[in-house]
Write a protein that holds these residues in place. Sequence first.
Motif, PDB file in Angstrom:
ATOM      1  N   GLY A 178       0.818  -1.206   0.000  1.00  5.99           N
ATOM      2  CA  GLY A 178       0.000   0.000   0.000  1.00  5.99           C
ATOM      3  C   GLY A 178       0.850   1.254   0.000  1.00  5.99           C
ATOM      4  O   GLY A 178       0.572   2.226  -0.734  1.00  5.99           O
ATOM      5  N   VAL A 179       1.898   1.270   0.814  1.00  9.25           N
ATOM      6  CA  VAL A 179       2.827   2.407   0.842  1.00  9.25           C
ATOM      7  C   VAL A 179       3.453   2.617  -0.533  1.00  9.25           C
ATOM      8  O   VAL A 179       3.485   3.741  -1.055  1.00  9.25           O
ATOM      9  CB  VAL A 179       3.930   2.186   1.896  1.00  9.25           C
ATOM     10  N   LEU A 180       3.938   1.543  -1.125  1.00 13.26           N
ATOM     11  CA  LEU A 180       4.553   1.619  -2.453  1.00 13.26           C
ATOM     12  C   LEU A 180       3.574   2.193  -3.472  1.00 13.26           C
ATOM     13  O   LEU A 180       3.916   3.090  -4.250  1.00 13.26           O
ATOM     14  CB  LEU A 180       5.016   0.225  -2.880  1.00 13.26           C
ATOM     15  N   GLY A 181       2.338   1.694  -3.474  1.00 15.31           N
ATOM     16  CA  GLY A 181       1.338   2.176  -4.429  1.00 15.31           C
ATOM     17  C   GLY A 181       1.024   3.648  -4.252  1.00 15.31           C
ATOM     18  O   GLY A 181       0.968   4.410  -5.228  1.00 15.31           O
ATOM     19  N   LEU A 182       0.839   4.084  -3.003  1.00 15.49           N
ATOM     20  CA  LEU A 182       0.496   5.488  -2.750  1.00 15.49           C
ATOM     21  C   LEU A 182       1.627   6.424  -3.147  1.00 15.49           C
ATOM     22  O   LEU A 182       1.387   7.494  -3.730  1.00 15.49           O
ATOM     23  CB  LEU A 182       0.159   5.674  -1.267  1.00 15.49           C
ATOM     24  N   VAL A 183       2.856   6.046  -2.853  1.00 11.54           N
ATOM     25  CA  VAL A 183       3.990   6.910  -3.199  1.00 11.54           C
ATOM     26  C   VAL A 183       4.182   6.965  -4.712  1.00 11.54           C
ATOM     27  O   VAL A 183       4.457   8.033  -5.277  1.00 11.54           O
ATOM     28  CB  VAL A 183       5.277   6.427  -2.506  1.00 11.54           C
ATOM     29  N   MET A 184       4.007   5.843  -5.395  1.00 10.79           N
ATOM     30  CA  MET A 184       4.164   5.835  -6.852  1.00 10.79           C
ATOM     31  C   MET A 184       3.084   6.670  -7.538  1.00 10.79           C
ATOM     32  O   MET A 184       3.373   7.423  -8.482  1.00 10.79           O
ATOM     33  CB  MET A 184       4.158   4.400  -7.367  1.00 10.79           C
ATOM     34  N   VAL A 185       1.852   6.565  -7.055  1.00 13.50           N
ATOM     35  CA  VAL A 185       0.775   7.388  -7.621  1.00 13.50           C
ATOM     36  C   VAL A 185       1.072   8.869  -7.387  1.00 13.50           C
ATOM     37  O   VAL A 185       0.869   9.706  -8.270  1.00 13.50           O
ATOM     38  CB  VAL A 185      -0.585   6.996  -7.018  1.00 13.50           C
ATOM     39  N   LYS A 186       1.582   9.180  -6.195  1.00 11.07           N
ATOM     40  CA  LYS A 186       1.910  10.576  -5.892  1.00 11.07           C
ATOM     41  C   LYS A 186       3.012  11.087  -6.801  1.00 11.07           C
ATOM     42  O   LYS A 186       2.971  12.227  -7.282  1.00 11.07           O
ATOM     43  CB  LYS A 186       2.332  10.712  -4.424  1.00 11.07           C
ATOM     44  N   ARG A 187       4.019  10.279  -7.036  1.00 12.46           N
ATOM     45  CA  ARG A 187       5.088  10.691  -7.941  1.00 12.46           C
ATOM     46  C   ARG A 187       4.526  11.013  -9.328  1.00 12.46           C
ATOM     47  O   ARG A 187       4.910  12.001  -9.946  1.00 12.46           O
ATOM     48  CB  ARG A 187       6.123   9.573  -8.067  1.00 12.46           C
ATOM     49  N   LEU A 188       3.641  10.165  -9.820  1.00 12.76           N
ATOM     50  CA  LEU A 188       3.125  10.355 -11.170  1.00 12.76           C
ATOM     51  C   LEU A 188       2.221  11.578 -11.277  1.00 12.76           C
ATOM     52  O   LEU A 188       2.231  12.286 -12.287  1.00 12.76           O
ATOM     53  CB  LEU A 188       2.373   9.100 -11.627  1.00 12.76           C
ATOM     54  N   THR A 189       1.413  11.838 -10.249  1.00 11.34           N
ATOM     55  CA  THR A 189       0.516  13.004 -10.302  1.00 11.34           C
ATOM     56  C   THR A 189       1.244  14.292  -9.932  1.00 11.34           C
ATOM     57  O   THR A 189       0.902  15.363 -10.429  1.00 11.34           O
ATOM     58  CB  THR A 189      -0.681  12.810  -9.364  1.00 11.34           C
TER      59      THR A 189
END
Length: 230
Positions: A178-189
């Motif tokens: 979950g941490v990995l997914g949230l940080v990756m989405v944040k990087r992309l947006t």
Amino acid sequence: MEIAALYVAAFLLGSVPTAYIIGRLAKGIDIRRYGSGNVGGGNVIQHVGKKWFVPQMLSDALVKGAGSIWFSVYVVGVDWNSALLIGPPLLVLTGNNWSPFLKLQGGRGLGVAAGTLVAFSPAILGVVLVIYFGGYLLTKEAGVWALLALLALPLMAFFFPLELKMMDGSNLTWFCLGVLGLVMVKRLTSNWTPFPGNLSRKRVLFNRLSRDRDVDDREQWVERIPGAIG
């Protein structure tokens, strides 16, 4: 009902934009308009001052990250091995990255994530810090090594000995995913900032995901000031 209230409180706690508040109080600036535009520690160091990184990081790591877990366990009574314990730290991270007080802008959540590991497994945090700082010292590419450390998190959560973790391996693995997914989405947006006009969309998205910036040149990115953003 108690768990629902805990989850709402966790999201609101994470939504308090510490770096933004420090920028306003210490220097009278909107940190979102400077450097990377990130509401986090790196931008505080670069544009507010190194001494302000300490209170900002303590707030994100201990109050938001570790604090949300300790409060859930020792005050609310959530069991360490309960899947319900995954919720508060992930909601804190979500609020930190997409704060409703900043029109869904925020930080990357790395300080918050580090704080959760203080509570869940200091041993895993130690390995993550070695990966990150060791790689950074060799290459000076913080974004790349932060991503590699995050990618390693679920594997470490699953394979680390149980005595080195406060939560059982399967729940901690799901949390780290979950941490990995949230940080990756944040990087992309990336706080919904517009794409630079001189680079293709694919190139910008690649830079955001791998380097945590829009452009190839790091100095150009971190030293941006109002009037020079584009």
